[in-house]
Write a protein that holds these residues in place. Structure first.
Motif, short mmCIF file in Angstrom:
data_model
loop_
_atom_site.label_atom_id
_atom_site.label_comp_id
_atom_site.label_asym_id
_atom_site.label_seq_id
_atom_site.Cartn_x
_atom_site.Cartn_y
_atom_site.Cartn_z
N LEU A 188 78.54 56.02 47.55
CA LEU A 188 79.58 55.45 47.03
C LEU A 188 79.57 54.44 46.02
CD1 LEU A 188 80.91 54.69 50.82
CD2 LEU A 188 81.45 56.72 49.45
N THR A 189 80.51 54.21 45.04
CA THR A 189 80.71 53.28 44.10
C THR A 189 81.97 52.55 44.27
OG1 THR A 189 81.50 54.59 42.16
CG2 THR A 189 79.26 54.83 42.23
N ALA A 190 81.91 51.35 44.20
CA ALA A 190 83.16 50.54 44.31
C ALA A 190 82.81 49.07 43.83
CB ALA A 190 83.60 50.63 45.77
N ARG A 191 83.91 48.47 43.58
CA ARG A 191 83.86 46.96 43.17
C ARG A 191 83.56 46.26 44.44
NH1 ARG A 191 88.04 45.92 38.30
NH2 ARG A 191 87.43 47.45 36.83
N ASP A 192 83.90 46.60 45.54
CA ASP A 192 83.77 45.93 46.69
C ASP A 192 82.60 46.42 47.46
OD1 ASP A 192 84.57 45.70 50.04
OD2 ASP A 192 85.76 44.08 48.62
N GLY A 227 83.31 45.64 37.47
CA GLY A 227 83.42 46.76 36.48
C GLY A 227 82.61 46.60 35.35
N GLY A 228 82.26 47.71 34.73
CA GLY A 228 81.46 47.85 33.56
C GLY A 228 79.94 47.47 33.62
N ALA A 229 79.48 47.27 34.89
CA ALA A 229 78.07 47.22 35.42
C ALA A 229 77.42 48.19 35.21
CB ALA A 229 77.99 46.40 36.53
N GLY A 230 77.90 49.51 35.07
CA GLY A 230 77.21 50.79 35.18
C GLY A 230 76.83 51.33 36.51
N LYS A 231 77.60 50.96 37.49
CA LYS A 231 77.66 51.69 38.93
C LYS A 231 77.86 53.31 38.59
CE LYS A 231 81.15 49.45 40.46
NZ LYS A 231 81.50 48.79 39.11
N SER A 232 78.65 53.94 38.03
CA SER A 232 78.78 55.27 38.08
C SER A 232 77.87 55.97 37.48
CB SER A 232 80.24 55.75 37.37
OG SER A 232 81.06 55.16 38.23
N ALA A 233 77.23 55.51 36.31
CA ALA A 233 76.12 55.84 35.55
C ALA A 233 74.98 55.90 36.30
CB ALA A 233 76.01 55.10 34.23
N LEU A 241 82.44 47.05 50.47
CA LEU A 241 82.56 47.87 51.63
C LEU A 241 82.05 47.62 52.87
CD1 LEU A 241 82.79 51.40 49.61
CD2 LEU A 241 84.68 49.75 49.94
N PRO A 242 82.12 46.41 53.38
CA PRO A 242 81.17 45.94 54.50
C PRO A 242 81.56 46.67 55.68
CG PRO A 242 83.09 44.25 53.85
CD PRO A 242 82.90 45.26 52.79
N SER A 243 82.79 47.08 55.94
CA SER A 243 83.00 48.12 57.04
C SER A 243 82.54 49.45 57.09
CB SER A 243 84.45 48.04 57.31
OG SER A 243 85.18 48.85 56.24
N VAL A 244 81.88 49.80 55.96
CA VAL A 244 81.23 51.03 55.93
C VAL A 244 79.86 51.20 56.28
CG1 VAL A 244 80.42 53.13 54.27
CG2 VAL A 244 82.76 52.27 54.12
N ASP A 245 79.49 51.93 57.26
CA ASP A 245 78.05 51.90 57.72
C ASP A 245 77.03 52.29 56.95
OD1 ASP A 245 76.51 53.32 60.92
OD2 ASP A 245 76.09 51.63 59.72
N ALA A 246 76.36 51.79 56.24
CA ALA A 246 75.62 52.18 54.99
C ALA A 246 73.91 51.95 55.54
CB ALA A 246 75.96 51.41 53.78
N ASP A 247 73.24 52.76 54.92
CA ASP A 247 71.67 52.53 54.91
C ASP A 247 71.32 51.36 53.95
OD1 ASP A 247 72.43 55.60 55.61
OD2 ASP A 247 70.78 54.75 57.09
N ALA A 248 71.96 51.44 52.75
CA ALA A 248 71.59 50.45 51.81
C ALA A 248 73.00 49.96 51.15
CB ALA A 248 70.56 51.17 50.83
N ARG A 249 73.06 48.66 50.67
CA ARG A 249 74.19 48.23 49.74
C ARG A 249 73.64 47.58 48.64
NH1 ARG A 249 78.69 48.42 52.60
NH2 ARG A 249 77.55 48.09 54.69
N LEU A 250 73.68 48.04 47.46
CA LEU A 250 72.96 47.63 46.42
C LEU A 250 74.06 47.04 45.45
CD1 LEU A 250 70.64 50.36 45.65
CD2 LEU A 250 70.12 48.35 46.85
N ARG A 251 74.09 45.86 44.99
CA ARG A 251 74.83 44.93 44.02
C ARG A 251 74.30 45.39 42.58
NH1 ARG A 251 76.41 41.11 40.56
NH2 ARG A 251 78.35 40.36 40.75
N ILE A 252 75.13 45.96 41.88
CA ILE A 252 74.84 46.30 40.55
C ILE A 252 75.33 45.33 39.39
CG2 ILE A 252 74.29 48.27 38.96
CD1 ILE A 252 73.32 48.66 41.44
#
Length: 752
Positions: free
Chosen positions: A160-164, A55-61, A166-177
């Motif tokens: 998608l933005t989340a703290r987790d 939280g507070g890392a700026g994922k939504s922005a 979301l490993p079970s979501v089939d994603a093309d990219a998973r970026l940690r912010i």
């Protein structure tokens, strides 16, 4: 479903505004643009990106910045939903609720949204198939929350933005912010602090203490900026004094809490009484589950005799970075700051509970004052509780101020009614008073789902408390919600339950209101004879009781039912009786309803001068009172009148105004009627394809299930004695067959 709603061609543009002071994240933005850009993809799955981190890392922005950057690549629309997965004090949205919002955004009328999660998911997949849509699903709580929100189509994209992760979501990219690099963090701090920006060494130290988290940096900069800001060295010292701060900062979201508490603790420990009051305001606001708020409610919660002192406290909180301006002198919490305030409120125990009770009274008294100004003769179906107005409660001396208060505070009043209904069973009378005052304003602004949820909770609390009188009233109002939503069977059950209770209680006035509601329901179902009979029974009771306001209301509803049944002479007589009574009660809503029905009748009968006079009177009342539903009715009627009298461009202006109003309020039925009227005007003007558009709109209206207004459809699509000029192609006489009448645009149904 897909073909039906493609006709409306909804192209939502729902992305939040971009962030002004945005620094860094260049690599992430490039990755997002590459992954989200449309390209040939195997299978039927859109591009999916998960932005995760503390939280507070700026994922939504970051998500909003990236979405705006690729928005032009998704011409069919960009949709945004905050799923509230990390919003302190608020319940995460259920998938079925999110699907409802998305289907509404994609053009599905409220009455046609399927009931179950699986049905809604299927409809969502159908509507998104083959369309280039971008979805930004913000603050996801877990994979289950979004499993049904991923389109089964390769043309779109989902962020998608989340703290987790979301490993079970089939994603093309998973970026940690996470934290910003030091140089970018300093740039962000300086950009936000502006003229109060610290020098290099001090700025670097603040960045280190905030661990480079954007939200913490923004809050720190807020403490520096403005006249009430701290000197930079003092802020550094405060950050260093907290024993757990570094540990908290290293735990992601806990770091934001630590930064927030620096500002809060500084206010609480100050020798300055105004700063200590600001800290008390922060704690009190932790109990308040509203989207935004004014200084007035803070005065109420603090119970301060001088509301300007509460306003100063709010401004201090904003200067300290603990609140954000929301425009028009209003403020809001950042989600993570709200978490700290909630924790402080919980620690305050009974003091916080008392503050929440005063906030409930603030909204209850304010809503009642506004409602009395806008509807002074409204019938009262129960004994009003004695509710003392706390400090800061607004005085609303005129209609303009009353309407402005409702416009600004309705979402907040609905939120606290919902919250109070959940936790404050001891305040049943006050909650009912608040809901009673809000009901009409929710209805005319199309807030049917919220109204339903609030009265469901009130009904459950009343049943649990054994309060049959409030339970019966809640059942009646819940029946109105069910009727508005098109669930006629459930509405009938609730109305009959309320009727039996009121007969047993001997409450004849409330019984009259239930009979009126049953009459409206019969009208919705297309049973004119039953509707007229029920309204006449309600009218007899109202007259026996000597309740002029109730009599005027029932007469307005009866007049509409008679008009739908084409008994125009009787309808005119009844409506004129209603308007005569309204010269003393001055209930703006009922007057607008009666005049709207008379305008439509006179338009059908060809009495142009009277029709125009009544339509314009309706528009005036609606605009002053905020009744968008009946304003659409009157605009369509006036458009028809102007078309018949050769004022074709003015007729088009009215039809387009009705379309804009229906769009703004999310009323698809009214939008379809307005589209039909606009097409008819275009046909008279000889524009190509106008006749085809009119026929399509008529077919679309005939296919709508649930609430419809047969009388307004007759104005728009029927052919009266003084029919509008017929274009080539024979648009004249296009009518709609039998079907239920409702208040989708407005209808005659006026609630209590």
């Amino acid at each position: 479903v897909q073909d039906h709603h493609r006709g409306a061609d909804p192209r939502p543009r729902e992305l939040p505004p971009d962030v002004g002071a945005f620094v860094g994240r260049g690599g992430e933005l490039r990755t997002l643009r590459r992954v989200l850009s449309p390209r040939p993809r195997p299978g039927c799955r859109p591009a999916v990106v998960v932005l995760h981190g503390p939280g507070g890392a700026g994922k939504s922005a970051l998500a909003v910045r990236a979405a705006h950057g690729v928005s032009q690549l998704f011409p069919d629309g960009q949709l945004y939903v905050n799923l509230l997965g990390s919003t302190p004090g608020l319940r995460p949205l259920e998938p079925v609720e999110v699907l409802n919002r998305l289907l509404r955004s994609l053009g599905v009328p409220p009455g046609e949204v399927p009931g179950t999660r699986h049905e809604r998911a299927a409809a969502f997949r159908t509507l998104t198939s083959g369309r280039r849509l971008l979805f930004l699903l913000d603050n996801v709580v877990d994979a289950d929350q979004v499993g049904d929100l991923i389109p089964a189509s390769a043309e779109g994209a989902v962020v998608l933005t989340a703290r987790d992760p979301l490993p079970s979501v089939d994603a093309d990219a998973r970026l940690r912010i996470g934290a910003l690099p030091a140089s970018e963090a300093v740039s962000l701090l300086r950009a936000v602090a502006d003229s109060e920006a610290p020098d290099g060494a001090t700025a670097q130290r603040i960045v280190e203490l905030c661990d480079g988290l954007p939200l913490a940096l923004r809050l720190a900069a807020g403490r520096l900026a403005g006249g009430a800001g701290l000197p930079a060295e003092e802020l550094v010292g405060r950050l260093m004094d907290r024993r757990r701060r570094l540990d908290e900062l290293q735990l992601g979201g806990l770091g934001v809490r630590s930064c927030v508490r620096v500002a809060y603790d500084g206010l609480r420990a100050s020798p300055d009484a105004s700063r200590r009051l600001a800290a008390a305001a922060f704690r009190a606001l932790g109990t308040l589950p509203v989207p935004d708020f004014s200084p007035g409610v803070v005065a109420a919660m603090l119970d301060v005799a001088e509301p300007p002192g509460a306003a100063d406290a709010v401004y201090l909180l904003a200067a300290s970075g603990l609140l954000e301006p929301a425009g028009s002198g209003r403020f809001r919490f950042h989600d993570l700051v709200r978490l700290v305030a909630v924790e402080e409120a919980e620690a305050d125990g009974p003091v916080a509970a008392a503050a929440l009770e005063r906030a409930l009274r603030f909204y209850s008294v304010g809503a009642r004052r506004a409602d009395l100004v806008l509807r002074p003769g409204r019938p009262m179906p129960f004994t009003a509780p004695v509710v003392a107005a706390p400090p800061g409660t607004p005085v609303l001396p005129d209609q303009a101020m009353a309407k402005a208060w409702i416009d600004a505070e309705l979402p907040n009043a609905m939120a606290i009614a919902d919250e109070a209904g959940r936790v404050a069973a001891g305040h049943l009378d006050v909650v009912r008073w608040l809901v009673y005052s809000l009901w009409l304003h929710m209805f005319v602004r199309f807030e049917w789902s919220a109204a339903q949820r609030i009265v469901e909770r009130l009904a459950a609390n009343a049943e649990a408390a054994g309060n049959e009188e409030i339970a019966a009233w809640a059942a009646m109002m819940l029946g109105r919600s069910m009727a508005d939503a098109g669930d006629f069977a459930r509405a009938a059950q609730l109305f009959h339950r309320a009727h039996c209770s009121y007969v047993a209680l001997g409450d004849r006035q409330a019984e009259a209101l239930v009979l009126c509601s049953l009459g409206i329901l019969a009208d919705y179902r297309g049973d004119a004879a039953e509707s007229i009979s029920l309204h006449r029974r309600s009218l007899a009771l109202a007259r026996r009781l000597g309740d002029t306001g109730q009599e005027a209301l029932v007469l307005a509803n009866l007049g509409h039912s008679l008009a739908v049944d084409a008994r125009y002479a009787e309808a005119i007589e009844v409506l004129e009786q209603s308007l005569t009574l309204l010269t003393t009660t001055n209930d703006r809503l009922v007057r607008a309803s009666a005049n709207a029905t008379l305008a439509a009748i006179m338009c059908v009968l060809g009495d142009v001068p009277v029709a125009l006079e009544r339509a314009e009177a309706t528009i005036t009342d609606c605009r002053e009172g905020g009744d968008h539903i009946r304003e659409c009715d009157a605009l369509l009627t006036r458009s028809e009148i102007r078309l018949r009298t050769g004022r074709r461009r003015a007729a088009r202006e009215d039809a387009e105004a009705a379309q804009r109003l229906a769009d703004a309020r999310g009323n698809p039925y009214a939008r379809t009627l307005a589209a039909a009227q606009a097409a008819k005007v275009a046909a008279v003007l000889g524009e190509p394809d106008a006749t085809t558009r009119l026929a399509a709109a008529a077919a679309q209206l005939a296919a709508i299930r649930g609430r419809r207004d047969r009388l307004i459809e007759r104005v728009v699509l029927g052919a009266g004695p003084a029919a509008w000029p017929a274009p080539a192609g024979g648009v004249k006489g296009l009518g709609v067959g039998g079907g239920p009448r409702g208040g989708g645009v407005g209808g005659g149904g006026v609630g209590s």
